[in-house]
Design an enzyme around this catalytic site. Structure first.
Site, mmCIF file in Angstrom:
data_model
loop_
_atom_site.group_PDB
_atom_site.id
_atom_site.type_symbol
_atom_site.label_atom_id
_atom_site.label_comp_id
_atom_site.label_asym_id
_atom_site.label_seq_id
_atom_site.Cartn_x
_atom_site.Cartn_y
_atom_site.Cartn_z
ATOM 1 N NE ARG A 61 -22.351 -24.345 -55.937
ATOM 2 C CZ ARG A 61 -21.699 -23.390 -55.255
ATOM 3 N NH1 ARG A 61 -20.387 -23.273 -55.387
ATOM 4 N NH2 ARG A 61 -22.353 -22.570 -54.461
ATOM 5 C CE LYS A 91 -22.644 -13.933 -71.050
ATOM 6 N NZ LYS A 91 -23.510 -13.744 -72.248
ATOM 7 C CG HIS A 160 -25.456 -30.703 -54.861
ATOM 8 N ND1 HIS A 160 -25.679 -30.008 -53.700
ATOM 9 C CD2 HIS A 160 -25.102 -29.770 -55.782
ATOM 10 C CE1 HIS A 160 -25.501 -28.720 -53.901
ATOM 11 N NE2 HIS A 160 -25.142 -28.544 -55.158
ATOM 12 N NE ARG A 163 -22.369 -27.445 -52.558
ATOM 13 C CZ ARG A 163 -21.570 -26.418 -52.283
ATOM 14 N NH1 ARG A 163 -20.265 -26.602 -52.227
ATOM 15 N NH2 ARG A 163 -22.059 -25.207 -52.065
ATOM 16 C CG HIS A 187 -23.248 -21.572 -49.479
ATOM 17 N ND1 HIS A 187 -23.758 -22.284 -48.405
ATOM 18 C CD2 HIS A 187 -23.419 -22.367 -50.561
ATOM 19 C CE1 HIS A 187 -24.216 -23.449 -48.831
ATOM 20 N NE2 HIS A 187 -24.020 -23.519 -50.124
ATOM 21 C CE1 TYR A 196 -15.836 -4.369 -44.157
ATOM 22 C CE2 TYR A 196 -18.233 -4.353 -44.186
ATOM 23 C CZ TYR A 196 -17.030 -3.676 -44.161
ATOM 24 O OH TYR A 196 -17.018 -2.299 -44.168
#
Length: 233
Positions: A61, A91, A160, A163, A187, A196
């Site tokens: 990012r 947060k 951006h 990405r 992600h 996992y």
């Protein structure tokens, strides 16, 4: 605490949902090659140029790139760790001591760029310090403005967009594990699969993938055959 019911409920479906818009990005090989050539010819600030060169190689990012700190980069190991407070998280996740760093595996090309810029900014906190205040990271408009100087509009390429560029091409190559690609992009996958995948992190495959991706970009830049690189992956 005063309303007896939700007054918004009566307006549900009265207005159309806002349509999401993807960040503009170049995803066709010829267009990517043109962008890489343009970046090579960038004549602006050395710090901004280094950020431009690194962005397609790490595809993180923009905020994480511009706020990267030398303390979190191990050039010998070829790793850059993005602490939780710098990641796109809730947060609670950012404040939790259990949220792991996001590990960015660095190709030899990325390490070379960082070694070069280290001679200029390595004594400070930030890899890409601000032009006016070296105790602050570079402006969030720096890379975007540089792309405009190179002739790319906001509808063609964004900071951006690196990405989206990497995600699109890596998935289309059909060589790499989808979970490894998503992990490299930081992600967060939902549900049990995400738990996992988060634990595994696919570090070995991601290391190979990041090097293959850097070699692929070099081949596009040189106009060579990218087939052997994909097969090697």
């Amino acid at each position: 605490g005063r309303a007896r019911h939700d007054p918004v409920a009566d307006l549900r479906d009265a207005l159309p949902k806002a349509q999401g818009k993807n960040f503009a990005a170049l995803t066709k090989p010829d267009d990517i090659a043109g962008l890489l050539h343009a970046i090579d010819g960038y004549q602006g600030s050395s710090v901004t140029r280094a950020a431009l060169l690194l962005s397609p190689l790490v595809f993180q990012r923009p905020g994480e790139v511009r706020q990267a700190e030398w303390a979190n980069i191990d050039l010998e190991a070829g790793e850059w760790r993005v602490p939780a407070p710098m990641q796109k998280l809730t947060k609670a996740q950012k404040e939790s001591s259990r949220t792991p760093d996001h590990v960015v595996l660095l190709s030899s090309q990325a390490v070379a760029i960082l070694r070069e810029i280290h001679g200029l900014t390595g004594r400070g906190r930030y890899v890409f310090p601000g032009a006016r205040d070296r105790d602050r990271p570079m402006s969030n408009n720096a890379v975007r403005s540089a792309l405009r100087r190179l002739g790319y509009t906001g509808e063609e390429m964004t900071a951006h967009g690196f990405r989206h560029m990497a995600s699109t091409r890596l998935h289309e190559m059909s060589v790499w594990n989808t979970d490894a690609i998503e992990a490299a992009l930081s992600h967060k996958m939902p549900g049990v699969r995400g738990v996992y995948a988060g634990r595994a992190q696919f570090l070995d495959e991601r290391r190979r993938m990041m090097q293959a991706w850097a070699d692929y970009l070099d081949a596009l830049r040189a106009g060579g055959d990218v087939g052997p690189i994909l097969k090697a992956g």
